[in-house]
Design a protein around this motif. Sequence first.
Motif, PDB file in Angstrom:
ATOM      1  N   ALA A 164     -38.751   4.267  26.886  1.00  0.00           N
ATOM      2  CA  ALA A 164     -40.082   4.224  27.232  1.00  0.00           C
ATOM      3  C   ALA A 164     -40.676   5.552  27.418  1.00  0.00           C
ATOM      4  CB  ALA A 164     -40.199   3.499  28.631  1.00  0.00           C
ATOM      5  N   ARG A 165     -39.989   6.602  27.570  1.00  0.00           N
ATOM      6  CA  ARG A 165     -40.371   8.008  27.809  1.00  0.00           C
ATOM      7  C   ARG A 165     -40.070   8.819  26.380  1.00  0.00           C
ATOM      8  NH1 ARG A 165     -41.995   9.966  32.562  1.00  0.00           N
ATOM      9  NH2 ARG A 165     -42.536   8.359  33.953  1.00  0.00           N
ATOM     10  N   ASN A 166     -40.209   8.045  25.293  1.00  0.00           N
ATOM     11  CA  ASN A 166     -39.989   8.676  23.958  1.00  0.00           C
ATOM     12  C   ASN A 166     -38.603   9.553  23.823  1.00  0.00           C
ATOM     13  OD1 ASN A 166     -42.188   7.479  22.568  1.00  0.00           O
ATOM     14  ND2 ASN A 166     -43.366   8.844  23.778  1.00  0.00           N
ATOM     15  N   LYS A 174     -43.225  14.112  24.625  1.00  0.00           N
ATOM     16  CA  LYS A 174     -44.696  13.404  24.464  1.00  0.00           C
ATOM     17  C   LYS A 174     -44.941  12.316  25.485  1.00  0.00           C
ATOM     18  CE  LYS A 174     -44.576  14.098  19.409  1.00  0.00           C
ATOM     19  NZ  LYS A 174     -43.868  13.736  18.211  1.00  0.00           N
ATOM     20  N   PRO A 175     -46.074  11.904  25.547  1.00  0.00           N
ATOM     21  CA  PRO A 175     -46.330  10.772  26.861  1.00  0.00           C
ATOM     22  C   PRO A 175     -45.928   9.679  26.434  1.00  0.00           C
ATOM     23  CG  PRO A 175     -48.350  11.709  26.069  1.00  0.00           C
ATOM     24  CD  PRO A 175     -47.514  12.279  25.041  1.00  0.00           C
ATOM     25  N   GLY A 176     -45.206   8.825  27.397  1.00  0.00           N
ATOM     26  CA  GLY A 176     -44.738   7.412  27.141  1.00  0.00           C
ATOM     27  C   GLY A 176     -45.088   6.603  28.006  1.00  0.00           C
ATOM     28  N   LYS A 200     -46.794  -7.532  21.967  1.00  0.00           N
ATOM     29  CA  LYS A 200     -46.873  -6.136  21.711  1.00  0.00           C
ATOM     30  C   LYS A 200     -46.040  -5.321  22.188  1.00  0.00           C
ATOM     31  CE  LYS A 200     -50.524  -3.288  19.505  1.00  0.00           C
ATOM     32  NZ  LYS A 200     -49.714  -2.793  18.520  1.00  0.00           N
ATOM     33  N   ASN A 201     -45.781  -4.284  21.594  1.00  0.00           N
ATOM     34  CA  ASN A 201     -44.760  -3.162  22.414  1.00  0.00           C
ATOM     35  C   ASN A 201     -43.465  -3.796  22.768  1.00  0.00           C
ATOM     36  OD1 ASN A 201     -46.625  -1.190  21.648  1.00  0.00           O
ATOM     37  ND2 ASN A 201     -47.885  -1.574  23.365  1.00  0.00           N
ATOM     38  N   ALA A 202     -42.700  -4.546  21.852  1.00  0.00           N
ATOM     39  CA  ALA A 202     -41.642  -5.068  22.505  1.00  0.00           C
ATOM     40  C   ALA A 202     -40.509  -3.953  22.334  1.00  0.00           C
ATOM     41  CB  ALA A 202     -41.362  -6.099  21.557  1.00  0.00           C
ATOM     42  N   THR A 203     -39.540  -4.219  23.310  1.00  0.00           N
ATOM     43  CA  THR A 203     -38.006  -3.522  23.154  1.00  0.00           C
ATOM     44  C   THR A 203     -37.183  -4.516  23.729  1.00  0.00           C
ATOM     45  OG1 THR A 203     -39.199  -1.610  24.151  1.00  0.00           O
ATOM     46  CG2 THR A 203     -36.763  -1.634  24.408  1.00  0.00           C
ATOM     47  N   LEU A 204     -36.088  -4.574  22.562  1.00  0.00           N
ATOM     48  CA  LEU A 204     -34.875  -5.602  22.710  1.00  0.00           C
ATOM     49  C   LEU A 204     -33.886  -4.511  23.326  1.00  0.00           C
ATOM     50  CD1 LEU A 204     -33.669  -8.156  21.873  1.00  0.00           C
ATOM     51  CD2 LEU A 204     -33.110  -7.554  19.874  1.00  0.00           C
ATOM     52  N   PHE A 206     -36.658   3.856  11.095  1.00  0.00           N
ATOM     53  CA  PHE A 206     -37.101   3.415  12.219  1.00  0.00           C
ATOM     54  C   PHE A 206     -36.993   4.750  13.367  1.00  0.00           C
ATOM     55  CE2 PHE A 206     -35.178  -0.867  11.087  1.00  0.00           C
ATOM     56  CZ  PHE A 206     -36.215  -0.930  10.395  1.00  0.00           C
ATOM     57  N   GLU A 207     -37.285   5.998  12.917  1.00  0.00           N
ATOM     58  CA  GLU A 207     -37.181   6.941  13.782  1.00  0.00           C
ATOM     59  C   GLU A 207     -37.938   7.026  15.043  1.00  0.00           C
ATOM     60  OE1 GLU A 207     -38.032  10.795  12.061  1.00  0.00           O
ATOM     61  OE2 GLU A 207     -37.718  11.706  13.834  1.00  0.00           O
ATOM     62  N   GLY A 208     -37.296   7.363  16.206  1.00  0.00           N
ATOM     63  CA  GLY A 208     -38.045   7.229  17.248  1.00  0.00           C
ATOM     64  C   GLY A 208     -38.023   5.674  18.096  1.00  0.00           C
ATOM     65  N   ARG A 209     -37.634   4.586  17.407  1.00  0.00           N
ATOM     66  CA  ARG A 209     -37.686   3.283  17.751  1.00  0.00           C
ATOM     67  C   ARG A 209     -36.516   2.590  18.227  1.00  0.00           C
ATOM     68  NH1 ARG A 209     -40.421  -0.560  14.636  1.00  0.00           N
ATOM     69  NH2 ARG A 209     -40.296   0.846  12.570  1.00  0.00           N
ATOM     70  N   TYR A 210     -35.443   3.461  17.998  1.00  0.00           N
ATOM     71  CA  TYR A 210     -34.135   2.961  18.541  1.00  0.00           C
ATOM     72  C   TYR A 210     -33.227   3.828  18.942  1.00  0.00           C
ATOM     73  CZ  TYR A 210     -31.996   5.671  14.675  1.00  0.00           C
ATOM     74  OH  TYR A 210     -31.308   6.937  14.049  1.00  0.00           O
ATOM     75  N   PHE A 211     -32.136   3.555  19.859  1.00  0.00           N
ATOM     76  CA  PHE A 211     -31.185   4.286  20.371  1.00  0.00           C
ATOM     77  C   PHE A 211     -30.063   3.624  20.405  1.00  0.00           C
ATOM     78  CE2 PHE A 211     -28.603   5.770  23.857  1.00  0.00           C
ATOM     79  CZ  PHE A 211     -28.498   7.157  23.550  1.00  0.00           C
TER      80      PHE A 211
END
Length: 308
Positions: A120-122, A127-129, A217-221, A263-268
Motif C-alpha cells: 500500500a506504501r509502494n 512515493k505517496p501510497g 478497483k485497486n484490488a490486492t490479493l 507487473f513492476e511495483g504491483r507484486y511482492f
Amino acid sequence: MKKIVLVATVKPFASEAVEGIKKIAEEAGYEFRLLEKYPDQSALIDAVKDVNALIVRSDKVTQEVIDAGQNLEIIVRAGAGFDNIDIQYAKQKGIVVMNTPGQNANAVAELALGMMVFIARNQFNGKPGTELKGKTMGLLAFGNVARNVARIAKGFEMDVYAYDAFIPKEKIAESGVKPVDSVEELFRTCQYVSLHIPLTDQTRGSINYDLLKLMPKNATLVNTARGEVIDEDGLIRIMEERDDFKYISDIKPEKEEVFKEKFEGRYFFTPKKMGAQTKEANINAGLAAIRQIVNYFEKGDTAFQVNK
Ligand code: 3PG
C-alpha cells in the motif's frame, strides 16, 4: 526400547525451539536426533530408518519416506498445513499424523498485514501510497491465521469480512467480523482478499480469473496460504487486464519471470516461505509437536490427529 524422535527440517527451527524440543524429548526418556538443511530426499529417507517419531515443517513426507521409516509410529507437522504429508498412506501403515493448529498463526498473520502495508506504501519507495484504515478486507476461510489477521486488521480500522464454507455465519459474526454468503460475494466486496484455505483437491487452482475479476478497483490479493490454490494463468490474465490489481505472496509463483517482466511495483514475493519463520512461532509449534508426541506415546492421546 528407547523411543527415537527425529526433527527433520530443511528450513531449520530457531535454536531455542530445537533446544526446547530436545529437552522435552530427553526428559521423557527418548533419544533426540536432528537433521537440518538436508540436501535432498535421500538424506531424509536415510534418517527416518530407525526412528519412532518424526517432526517436520513443510518437508515432504512421501510414500518413500514412510516406507523407509519401518519403526515410525507418529509424524507431527509442526505447523498448520499438512499437504506435504501423504496422510492416507501413513494411515494405511498405521502411522498417526498430527499438526499443531494455531501455533504459528500470529506469525503468519503479522506477515500478511506487514506485506499489505508494504504494498500500500509502494514498497517504501518514497512515493505517496494509501492507508489500510477504512478499506475492506476479506478473509477466505476463518481458521486460526484468518482470526489473527482479523484481529490485527481491526486494529488498523479496516472493515473485515469473511467466508468459510465450514463455519456458520453466526460464529464468524461472534468474532466481530462480517460474514458473507459466498466466495464470490467476498471477492466482490473486498479490496483486499487474504487467502487462508488449505491446499486440497477441492481448493487447488480454485482462485481463478472469474473470481479475481470480481474484485473492486485497486484490488490486492494476499497469499500466505499455498501457491497451488491460485490458478496462476488466471492471476496473470487479470493483472494484464487491470493495472490496479496487485498480488503479494509468501510463496513465489511458478512464473515469477512474468511478474518481473510485466507487473513492476504491483507484486511482492518473499524470497522463501517465511510466514511462520519467527522465533516465537518456531518455539510454539516445535514444543507443541514434541508435547503431542509425548502425550501420544505415554497416554495414547490422538487429539490433533489429522488422518483418523
Ligand atoms: C504452515 O502450514 O504451518 C505454514 O505454511 C508454515 O510452514 P513452514 O513451517 O514450512 O514455515
